[in-house]
Write a protein that holds these residues in place. Structure first.
Motif, PDB file in Angstrom:
ATOM      1  N   GLY A 271       0.828  -1.196   0.000  1.00 55.34           N
ATOM      2  CA  GLY A 271       0.000   0.000   0.000  1.00 55.34           C
ATOM      3  C   GLY A 271       0.863   1.246   0.000  1.00 55.34           C
ATOM      4  N   ILE A 272       0.271   2.360  -0.433  1.00 54.67           N
ATOM      5  CA  ILE A 272       0.994   3.629  -0.507  1.00 54.67           C
ATOM      6  C   ILE A 272       0.195   4.713   0.199  1.00 54.67           C
ATOM      7  CG2 ILE A 272      -0.043   4.310  -2.719  1.00 54.67           C
ATOM      8  CD1 ILE A 272       2.704   5.455  -3.502  1.00 54.67           C
ATOM      9  N   LEU A 273       0.907   5.577   0.893  1.00 49.82           N
ATOM     10  CA  LEU A 273       0.324   6.727   1.574  1.00 49.82           C
ATOM     11  C   LEU A 273       1.287   7.889   1.383  1.00 49.82           C
ATOM     12  CD1 LEU A 273      -1.513   8.259   3.547  1.00 49.82           C
ATOM     13  CD2 LEU A 273      -0.281   7.168   5.434  1.00 49.82           C
ATOM     14  N   GLU A 274       0.816   8.946   0.729  1.00 53.81           N
ATOM     15  CA  GLU A 274       1.652  10.109   0.473  1.00 53.81           C
ATOM     16  C   GLU A 274       0.926  11.363   0.959  1.00 53.81           C
ATOM     17  OE1 GLU A 274       3.752  12.318  -3.341  1.00 53.81           O
ATOM     18  OE2 GLU A 274       3.492  10.133  -3.385  1.00 53.81           O
ATOM     19  N   LEU A 275       1.571  12.104   1.847  1.00 54.76           N
ATOM     20  CA  LEU A 275       1.019  13.310   2.451  1.00 54.76           C
ATOM     21  C   LEU A 275       1.860  14.510   2.046  1.00 54.76           C
ATOM     22  CD1 LEU A 275       0.468  11.910   6.059  1.00 54.76           C
ATOM     23  CD2 LEU A 275      -1.281  12.182   4.295  1.00 54.76           C
ATOM     24  N   ASP A 276       1.195  15.587   1.649  1.00 52.98           N
ATOM     25  CA  ASP A 276       1.880  16.794   1.191  1.00 52.98           C
ATOM     26  C   ASP A 276       1.513  17.955   2.111  1.00 52.98           C
ATOM     27  OD1 ASP A 276       2.834  19.048  -0.135  1.00 52.98           O
ATOM     28  OD2 ASP A 276       2.368  18.258  -2.119  1.00 52.98           O
ATOM     29  N   PHE A 277       2.500  18.443   2.877  1.00 58.88           N
ATOM     30  CA  PHE A 277       2.310  19.533   3.830  1.00 58.88           C
ATOM     31  C   PHE A 277       2.897  20.849   3.312  1.00 58.88           C
ATOM     32  CE2 PHE A 277       2.407  15.656   6.414  1.00 58.88           C
ATOM     33  CZ  PHE A 277       1.307  15.825   7.245  1.00 58.88           C
ATOM     34  N   ARG A 278       3.184  20.937   2.013  1.00 59.20           N
ATOM     35  CA  ARG A 278       3.900  22.111   1.516  1.00 59.20           C
ATOM     36  C   ARG A 278       3.076  23.384   1.551  1.00 59.20           C
ATOM     37  NH1 ARG A 278       6.253  19.872  -4.063  1.00 59.20           N
ATOM     38  NH2 ARG A 278       4.173  18.878  -4.058  1.00 59.20           N
ATOM     39  N   GLN A 279       1.754  23.275   1.573  1.00 63.46           N
ATOM     40  CA  GLN A 279       0.904  24.450   1.737  1.00 63.46           C
ATOM     41  C   GLN A 279       0.709  24.702   3.227  1.00 63.46           C
ATOM     42  OE1 GLN A 279      -0.156  26.403  -0.755  1.00 63.46           O
ATOM     43  NE2 GLN A 279      -1.214  27.811   0.613  1.00 63.46           N
ATOM     44  N   PRO A 280       1.129  25.849   3.761  1.00 66.05           N
ATOM     45  CA  PRO A 280       1.032  26.095   5.207  1.00 66.05           C
ATOM     46  C   PRO A 280      -0.381  25.901   5.729  1.00 66.05           C
ATOM     47  CG  PRO A 280       2.388  27.780   4.183  1.00 66.05           C
ATOM     48  CD  PRO A 280       1.791  26.980   3.063  1.00 66.05           C
ATOM     49  N   GLY A 281      -0.506  25.154   6.832  1.00 63.31           N
ATOM     50  CA  GLY A 281      -1.789  24.949   7.481  1.00 63.31           C
ATOM     51  C   GLY A 281      -2.663  23.898   6.838  1.00 63.31           C
ATOM     52  N   GLU A 282      -2.161  23.259   5.772  1.00 60.21           N
ATOM     53  CA  GLU A 282      -2.960  22.268   5.062  1.00 60.21           C
ATOM     54  C   GLU A 282      -2.149  20.991   4.828  1.00 60.21           C
ATOM     55  OE1 GLU A 282      -4.568  23.682   1.414  1.00 60.21           O
ATOM     56  OE2 GLU A 282      -5.757  25.267   2.367  1.00 60.21           O
ATOM     57  N   CYS A 283      -2.876  19.924   4.558  1.00 61.81           N
ATOM     58  CA  CYS A 283      -2.257  18.675   4.125  1.00 61.81           C
ATOM     59  C   CYS A 283      -3.105  18.100   3.002  1.00 61.81           C
ATOM     60  CB  CYS A 283      -2.162  17.677   5.275  1.00 61.81           C
ATOM     61  SG  CYS A 283      -1.514  16.051   4.782  1.00 61.81           S
ATOM     62  N   GLU A 284      -2.452  17.715   1.929  1.00 62.20           N
ATOM     63  CA  GLU A 284      -3.141  16.997   0.861  1.00 62.20           C
ATOM     64  C   GLU A 284      -2.811  15.513   0.978  1.00 62.20           C
ATOM     65  OE1 GLU A 284      -3.519  16.546  -3.997  1.00 62.20           O
ATOM     66  OE2 GLU A 284      -2.082  17.980  -3.152  1.00 62.20           O
ATOM     67  N   LEU A 285      -3.838  14.707   1.011  1.00 54.73           N
ATOM     68  CA  LEU A 285      -3.663  13.264   0.932  1.00 54.73           C
ATOM     69  C   LEU A 285      -3.519  12.952  -0.558  1.00 54.73           C
ATOM     70  CD1 LEU A 285      -3.602  10.432   2.096  1.00 54.73           C
ATOM     71  CD2 LEU A 285      -6.087  10.490   2.272  1.00 54.73           C
ATOM     72  N   VAL A 286      -2.291  12.901  -1.033  1.00 58.50           N
ATOM     73  CA  VAL A 286      -2.025  12.884  -2.471  1.00 58.50           C
ATOM     74  C   VAL A 286      -2.325  11.516  -3.068  1.00 58.50           C
ATOM     75  CG1 VAL A 286      -0.337  13.396  -4.261  1.00 58.50           C
ATOM     76  CG2 VAL A 286      -0.212  14.592  -2.081  1.00 58.50           C
ATOM     77  N   PHE A 287      -1.749  10.480  -2.459  1.00 56.67           N
ATOM     78  CA  PHE A 287      -1.983   9.119  -2.934  1.00 56.67           C
ATOM     79  C   PHE A 287      -2.265   8.210  -1.746  1.00 56.67           C
ATOM     80  CE2 PHE A 287       0.640  10.872  -6.385  1.00 56.67           C
ATOM     81  CZ  PHE A 287      -0.270  10.712  -7.418  1.00 56.67           C
ATOM     82  N   PHE A 288      -3.255   7.356  -1.936  1.00 59.76           N
ATOM     83  CA  PHE A 288      -3.709   6.465  -0.874  1.00 59.76           C
ATOM     84  C   PHE A 288      -4.298   5.231  -1.554  1.00 59.76           C
ATOM     85  CE2 PHE A 288      -7.222   4.710   1.531  1.00 59.76           C
ATOM     86  CZ  PHE A 288      -6.721   4.599   2.815  1.00 59.76           C
ATOM     87  N   GLY A 289      -3.760   4.063  -1.265  1.00 61.46           N
ATOM     88  CA  GLY A 289      -4.332   2.876  -1.884  1.00 61.46           C
ATOM     89  C   GLY A 289      -3.552   1.625  -1.566  1.00 61.46           C
TER      90      GLY A 289
END
Length: 209
Positions: A103-121
């Motif tokens: 499985g893959i889990l990728e989190l992107d915190f590059r935007q201040p105050g936010e997190c994008e769950l980029v890839f999940f599966g």
């Protein structure tokens, strides 16, 4: 003899030959949800990947996402992908079963105050065993451990038919939708020709004079 297609009904749009129209849904949550931990035993663990080999990353990306038309990281130039994965604002994890990534889990915190769950599966053989809920719980815990006020993701109608319902049960709510038109990667050689069989494969037709 060439036969002209009949006119389209109002509101419909024809696509260029060899392309796909993809309905994308964006979802978000604005506060940390209650998370119920699911234990699947010692054979399923989450491993942080740092300085991962691109071939290793793309192999997992393909195994998880090929049947859902994940193609972005397969066609991305190596330099661009390396820069993303090396960024300190991006956290990449693999779900491991007996030392094999499933499985893959990728989190992107590059935007201040936010997190994008980029890839999940998960790879196909790991779906339907409770691993998806376990992996989502891991995602929620890791995302909301940072000082964020918003966690968001996007999915599309090429994804698993239960994806949006799963995300809503996890605490996400839809907030936007749009249509994306892309080349069909099965026709460009970027993906198996028999991948994503739930998405019709329409080959361009040579014009007949």
């Amino acid at each position: 003899m060439k036969t002209d297609n009949p006119p389209l009904p109002m509101g419909y749009s024809a696509l260029p030959a060899g392309t796909l129209a993809n309905v994308v849904t964006c979802l978000e949550m604005r506060r940390k949800p209650d998370v119920t931990e699911i234990h699947l035993g010692p054979n399923l663990t989450l491993e942080r990947w740092i300085d991962v080999d691109l071939d290793m990353y793309r192999d997992l990306f393909r195994r998880v996402g090929e049947d859902w038309m994940w193609v972005s990281r397969l066609v991305m130039p190596d330099e661009e992908l390396s820069a993303i994965l090396a960024d300190t604002g991006v956290e990449l994890f693999a779900a491991m079963k007996e030392d094999v990534p499933v499985g893959i889990l990728e989190l992107d915190f590059r935007q201040p105050g936010e997190c994008e769950l980029v890839f999940f599966g998960l790879v196909p053989e790991a779906i339907g065993q409770g691993a998806g809920r376990w992996l989502m719980n891991q995602a929620l815990q890791k995302a909301w451990a940072k000082p964020i006020t918003r966690l968001w993701l996007h999915t599309c109608h090429f994804d698993h038919p239960g994806a949006i319902a799963f995300y809503r049960r996890s605490g996400f709510e839809p907030y936007d939708t749009f249509v994306e038109v892309t080349e069909d990667p099965r026709l460009t050689g970027k993906m198996r020709i028999d991948a994503a069989q739930h998405v019709p494969l329409i080959r361009p037709v040579d014009p007949v004079s």
